[in-house]
Design an enzyme around this catalytic site. Structure first.
Site, PDB file in Angstrom:
ATOM      1  N   ARG A 140      -4.249  -3.266 -12.447  1.00  0.00           N
ATOM      2  CA  ARG A 140      -5.152  -4.635 -12.276  1.00  0.00           C
ATOM      3  C   ARG A 140      -5.262  -5.343 -13.538  1.00  0.00           C
ATOM      4  O   ARG A 140      -6.232  -6.554 -14.185  1.00  0.00           O
ATOM      5  CB  ARG A 140      -6.327  -4.256 -11.684  1.00  0.00           C
ATOM      6  CG  ARG A 140      -6.345  -3.606 -10.095  1.00  0.00           C
ATOM      7  CD  ARG A 140      -7.609  -3.233  -9.762  1.00  0.00           C
ATOM      8  NE  ARG A 140      -7.604  -2.758  -7.979  1.00  0.00           N
ATOM      9  CZ  ARG A 140      -7.047  -1.934  -7.302  1.00  0.00           C
ATOM     10  NH1 ARG A 140      -5.821  -1.225  -8.318  1.00  0.00           N
ATOM     11  NH2 ARG A 140      -7.029  -1.134  -6.264  1.00  0.00           N
TER      12      ARG A 140
ATOM     13  N   ARG B  66       4.677  10.044  -4.175  1.00  0.00           N
ATOM     14  CA  ARG B  66       3.439  11.430  -3.330  1.00  0.00           C
ATOM     15  C   ARG B  66       3.622  12.266  -2.536  1.00  0.00           C
ATOM     16  O   ARG B  66       3.447  13.459  -2.211  1.00  0.00           O
ATOM     17  CB  ARG B  66       2.513  10.134  -3.065  1.00  0.00           C
ATOM     18  CG  ARG B  66       1.606   8.798  -4.096  1.00  0.00           C
ATOM     19  CD  ARG B  66       0.566   8.903  -3.576  1.00  0.00           C
ATOM     20  NE  ARG B  66       0.115   8.011  -4.719  1.00  0.00           N
ATOM     21  CZ  ARG B  66       0.080   8.459  -6.421  1.00  0.00           C
ATOM     22  NH1 ARG B  66      -0.403   9.641  -6.847  1.00  0.00           N
ATOM     23  NH2 ARG B  66      -0.796   7.597  -6.906  1.00  0.00           N
TER      24      ARG B  66
ATOM     25  N   GLY C  12       4.209  -2.114  -4.742  1.00  0.00           N
ATOM     26  CA  GLY C  12       3.387  -3.245  -3.714  1.00  0.00           C
ATOM     27  C   GLY C  12       1.792  -3.766  -4.253  1.00  0.00           C
ATOM     28  O   GLY C  12       1.921  -5.162  -3.219  1.00  0.00           O
TER      29      GLY C  12
ATOM     30  N   ASP D 285      -4.732   7.907  -1.230  1.00  0.00           N
ATOM     31  CA  ASP D 285      -3.771   8.458  -1.821  1.00  0.00           C
ATOM     32  C   ASP D 285      -3.694   9.746  -2.238  1.00  0.00           C
ATOM     33  O   ASP D 285      -2.653  10.528  -2.528  1.00  0.00           O
ATOM     34  CB  ASP D 285      -3.897   7.395  -3.069  1.00  0.00           C
ATOM     35  CG  ASP D 285      -2.701   6.058  -2.789  1.00  0.00           C
ATOM     36  OD1 ASP D 285      -2.381   5.491  -1.670  1.00  0.00           O
ATOM     37  OD2 ASP D 285      -3.603   5.554  -3.939  1.00  0.00           O
TER      38      ASP D 285
ATOM     39  N   SER E  18      -6.419  -2.130   1.536  1.00  0.00           N
ATOM     40  CA  SER E  18      -7.409  -2.860   0.187  1.00  0.00           C
ATOM     41  C   SER E  18      -7.199  -4.088  -1.085  1.00  0.00           C
ATOM     42  O   SER E  18      -7.502  -4.498  -1.437  1.00  0.00           O
ATOM     43  CB  SER E  18      -8.701  -1.752  -0.048  1.00  0.00           C
ATOM     44  OG  SER E  18      -7.680  -0.982  -1.447  1.00  0.00           O
TER      45      SER E  18
END
Length: 427
Positions: A24, A379, A91, A307, A165
């Protein structure tokens, strides 16, 4: 699981920076009018892919020696010109960068790996089109895609965020670059903590963001200003060392995480507390101590921190009663179908698992040796590495190196912290 006095010596984990914050911040810095400094960014496959991508869209990113910080000089607007952007497996790149490019002027093509091509983008592309974007795809709702950019109008933002989201986060971050204010209703979106992180970072970079009523966001045009930002350790990644501490009777501290963290996944430690671990949260660190047993016999809603649900599910067989994790349907649309992956691998270990569309119930049991199908999902690999350590059972990962997506040094760090951990080899 009986803790030994030697196991309770304090251990300090080196957890790398947050992927969510790093990506971000890279985008916001790329859009800012000037040079931003990102301290302690995550150095991983996904973030390096994202860093290269913003460079191809016109930002200049300079590394310090050892990558201690990145200086990012932004364009002060959306990108201009022509670019081909390779998203690899990331992603976030595929979901954050097309709206950013649509706010500029030019032609921008995005593509990625076969794994990323399989992940849905329809809600994002539909919302972009409603805001005035011209998007061309070879396969509807999938990569590769081309954006013929001439700016975005703004207005009412409508996007189906029931799968991820990230669609809404990508559009919100592009909003200050649009011609008119943007109004978005966040109610009904999954993973609200990630949206809160997005909004917090937008404000940090100078965006005009307000929440006139609960769950409704208004963003005004005006762009972004450069800033300096220290990237927190990744709370999702910290879940593995915290779970390992809880399940083995160790005491592990992650410095740099604190109660004021903007990462919702820090709430994972509250799940460990409910399972019986001791949790300490201070202004500068978080510590988890295993107490000798894990409790089950209850349900947990983990939709907002999905997650980390695989981490909890992986140690759930060691609890004294069944544990049900609910609200994680959207985890089926991640790097893998994570509910199915967890169920498949626990069953391979001899554990009884009940699976629904949005939940998994794990029964207590003694895991047996098994080959773990990672599905190229970092993960899954890290979560089941914790189970192998805690249960002292040899679990072979079919793709141990997929952890490089977010934590290239995962296996080395686990071996440093926990002497019983065996660094896996690919088989």
């Amino acid at each position: 699981m009986t803790p030994r006095s030697s196991r309770l010596r304090p251990l300090t984990a080196c957890v790398p920076g947050s992927k969510s914050i790093t990506t971000r911040a890279l985008l916001l810095a790329a859009a800012a009018n000037g040079t931003s400094t990102l301290w302690a960014p995550l150095i991983s496959h996904d973030t390096l892919t994202f860093k290269k991508a913003v460079g191809s869209l016109g930002a200049r990113v300079e590394n310090s020696p050892g990558d201690q910080f990145w200086d990012v000089t932004g364009t002060g607007r959306g990108p201009a010109g022509t670019a081909r952007v390779w998203c690899a497996d990331a992603g976030t790149a595929a979901r954050f960068l097309p709206p950013f490019s649509a706010a500029g002027v030019g032609t921008f093509t995005f593509d990625g790996s076969e794994q990323l091509r399989a992940r849905p983008l329809s809600p994002l592309l539909k919302a972009m089109t409603e805001l005035g974007a011209d998007v061309e795809t070879a396969v509807p709702g999938r990569l590769p895609l081309t954006v013929h950019a001439r700016g975005l109008q703004g207005g009412e933002l409508r996007v189906d965020s029931s799968m991820s989201s990230q669609f809404l986060s990508g559009l919100l971050m592009a909003a200050p670059l649009m011609r008119h204010p943007v109004r978005a209703d966040l109610r009904g979106s999954v993973s609200r903590p990630y949206l809160d992180m997005t909004l917090s970072l937008m404000r940090r970079f100078g965006a005009d963001v307000e929440e006139p009523e609960s769950g409704v966001i208004e963003v005004r045009p005006g762009g972004y200003q450069p800033t300096a930002l220290v990237v927190e350790p990744d709370a999702s990644t910290a879940s593995y060392v915290f779970a390992a501490a809880a399940a083995t009777g160790h005491r592990v501290t992650v410095p740099g995480l604190c109660g004021s963290s903007i990462q919702g996944d820090l709430r994972f430690v509250e799940a460990l507390r409910e399972m019986g671990a001791k949790v300490e949260i201070t202004d500068c660190a978080v510590t988890v101590t295993g107490t000798g047993s894990l409790r089950g016999g209850f349900d947990l809603e983990m939709g907002d921190i999905s997650d980390t649900f695989m981490t909890l599910a992986a140690v759930a067989p060691l609890a004294d009663a069944p544990l049900t994790i609910r609200g994680v349907r959207h985890a089926r649309f991640k790097e893998s179908d994570r509910i199915a992956a967890v169920a498949q691998n626990l069953r391979a270990c001899g554990i009884r698992v009940d699976e629904t569309e949005d939940s998994v119930t794990v029964r207590p049991g003694r895991p047996r040796a098994a080959r773990i199908a990672c599905r190229r999902d970092h993960r899954i690999a890290m979560a089941f590495s914790v189970l192998g350590l805690a249960a002292r059972v040899p679990l072979t990962l079919d793709d141990p190196h997929c952890v490089t997506k977010t934590f290239p040094g995962f296996h080395r760090e686990m071996a440093r912290l926990f002497p019983d951990y065996t660094v896996p080899e690919r088989r």
